[in-house]
Structures are given as structure tokens and as C-alpha cells.
Design a protein around this motif. Structure first.
Motif, PDB file in Angstrom:
ATOM      1  N   GLU A  14      -1.451  -2.080 -10.036  1.00 31.43           N
ATOM      2  CA  GLU A  14      -1.108  -2.383  -8.657  1.00 31.43           C
ATOM      3  C   GLU A  14      -0.300  -1.227  -8.099  1.00 31.43           C
ATOM      4  O   GLU A  14       0.526  -0.631  -8.804  1.00 31.43           O
ATOM      5  N   GLY A  15      -0.548  -0.893  -6.841  1.00 34.08           N
ATOM      6  CA  GLY A  15       0.218   0.162  -6.208  1.00 34.08           C
ATOM      7  C   GLY A  15      -0.375   0.560  -4.877  1.00 34.08           C
ATOM      8  O   GLY A  15      -1.255  -0.114  -4.335  1.00 34.08           O
ATOM      9  N   ARG A  16       0.120   1.685  -4.355  1.00 36.56           N
ATOM     10  CA  ARG A  16      -0.321   2.187  -3.054  1.00 36.56           C
ATOM     11  C   ARG A  16      -1.375   3.269  -3.256  1.00 36.56           C
ATOM     12  O   ARG A  16      -1.199   4.175  -4.058  1.00 36.56           O
ATOM     13  N   VAL A  18      -3.033   6.555  -2.600  1.00 36.73           N
ATOM     14  CA  VAL A  18      -2.559   7.811  -1.999  1.00 36.73           C
ATOM     15  C   VAL A  18      -3.689   8.819  -1.803  1.00 36.73           C
ATOM     16  O   VAL A  18      -3.514   9.810  -1.098  1.00 36.73           O
ATOM     17  N   ILE A  37      -3.740   5.923  -7.313  1.00 37.97           N
ATOM     18  CA  ILE A  37      -2.816   4.854  -6.959  1.00 37.97           C
ATOM     19  C   ILE A  37      -1.434   5.207  -7.487  1.00 37.97           C
ATOM     20  O   ILE A  37      -1.280   5.587  -8.654  1.00 37.97           O
ATOM     21  N   SER A  38      -0.451   5.069  -6.621  1.00 38.42           N
ATOM     22  CA  SER A  38       0.932   5.368  -6.979  1.00 38.42           C
ATOM     23  C   SER A  38       1.717   4.069  -7.144  1.00 38.42           C
ATOM     24  O   SER A  38       1.623   3.172  -6.303  1.00 38.42           O
ATOM     25  N   ASN A  39       2.455   3.974  -8.247  1.00 42.11           N
ATOM     26  CA  ASN A  39       3.381   2.855  -8.440  1.00 42.11           C
ATOM     27  C   ASN A  39       4.603   3.369  -9.194  1.00 42.11           C
ATOM     28  O   ASN A  39       4.751   4.581  -9.385  1.00 42.11           O
ATOM     29  N   GLY A  65      -2.941   4.563   1.877  1.00 39.04           N
ATOM     30  CA  GLY A  65      -1.739   3.900   2.386  1.00 39.04           C
ATOM     31  C   GLY A  65      -1.688   2.412   2.109  1.00 39.04           C
ATOM     32  O   GLY A  65      -0.619   1.808   2.167  1.00 39.04           O
ATOM     33  N   CYS A  66      -2.823   1.787   1.808  1.00 36.20           N
ATOM     34  CA  CYS A  66      -2.822   0.343   1.563  1.00 36.20           C
ATOM     35  C   CYS A  66      -2.351   0.053   0.137  1.00 36.20           C
ATOM     36  O   CYS A  66      -2.417   0.902  -0.747  1.00 36.20           O
ATOM     37  N   ARG A  67      -1.881  -1.174  -0.073  1.00 38.93           N
ATOM     38  CA  ARG A  67      -1.527  -1.630  -1.415  1.00 38.93           C
ATOM     39  C   ARG A  67      -2.756  -2.300  -2.017  1.00 38.93           C
ATOM     40  O   ARG A  67      -3.435  -3.071  -1.353  1.00 38.93           O
ATOM     41  N   LYS A  93      -6.681  -6.369  -1.824  1.00 41.94           N
ATOM     42  CA  LYS A  93      -5.923  -5.488  -0.948  1.00 41.94           C
ATOM     43  C   LYS A  93      -4.887  -6.316  -0.215  1.00 41.94           C
ATOM     44  O   LYS A  93      -5.210  -7.372   0.322  1.00 41.94           O
TER      45      LYS A  93
END
Length: 95
Positions: A14-16, A18, A37-39, A65-67, A93
Motif C-alpha cells: 500500500e502506498g502512493r 509516484v 509506489i512509495s510508502n 499521486g493516488c493511494r 484505489k
């Protein structure tokens, strides 16, 4: 440093989002989505080589930009086929 998502080792991610790009595969003519994905654990590269992951991503249509949450749920049997299996995923999402 970006690490590859390994669903059999860590099924949940899970994350944003990028970054979104595409690559090719020798096994399909479809473009293969590649998301970064950044977390809190860092950057994770998700390459959607499995058809079910591509289908799930197409349904939620992620944007930078979305999670996003991805869960690998394991191998499943294809309906009406006694031998064939596929790798199943759930993707969500955040609104």
C-alpha cells in the motif's frame, strides 16, 4: 533505491503512486504497466506481468499521486478448466 514487489514474499503493498510507465513482454502484445509506489518502507516497483494484475489495475485506473493497495491472494484455478491456474490479485484505489 527502488525494490521490486515480490507478491509471494510480501503479498500486501500500500502506498502512493509516484510513477507510471510501461514495458514489453515476450508473452503478450499488451503493454505491461510498471508502477512505482512509495510508502514508509521506501519505493517499490510493481510490474504487472500477471494478466489478473493488469486487469485489476485497468479497473481502478491508478494515477500518479493516488493511494493504491495491492494484495496478492495466490494461485486460483480457472473455471471450466481442471488444470489451468492463474495468479489472483485485488487492487483498490483510495478515494
Amino acid at each position: 533505491m527502488t525494490v521490486d514487489y515480490q507478491p509471494q514474499v510480501h503479498p500486501d503493498l500500500e502506498g502512493r503512486v509516484v510513477e507510471i510507465s510501461f514495458t514489453r513482454s515476450d508473452f503478450t502484445d499488451e503493454p505491461i504497466p510498471v508502477l512505482v509506489i512509495s510508502n514508509s518502507d521506501g519505493l517499490h516497483r510493481v510490474s504487472a506481468f500477471h494478466a489478473s494484475l493488469r486487469q485489476q489495475l485497468a479497473l481502478v485506473n491508478p494515477e500518479v499521486g493516488c493511494r493504491l493497495g495491492i494484495r496478492y491472494v495466490g494461485k486460483r484455478k480457472l473455471r471450466n478448466h481442471w488444470r489451468a491456474e492463474f495468479h489472483a490479485y485485488h487492487v483498490a484505489k483510495a478515494a
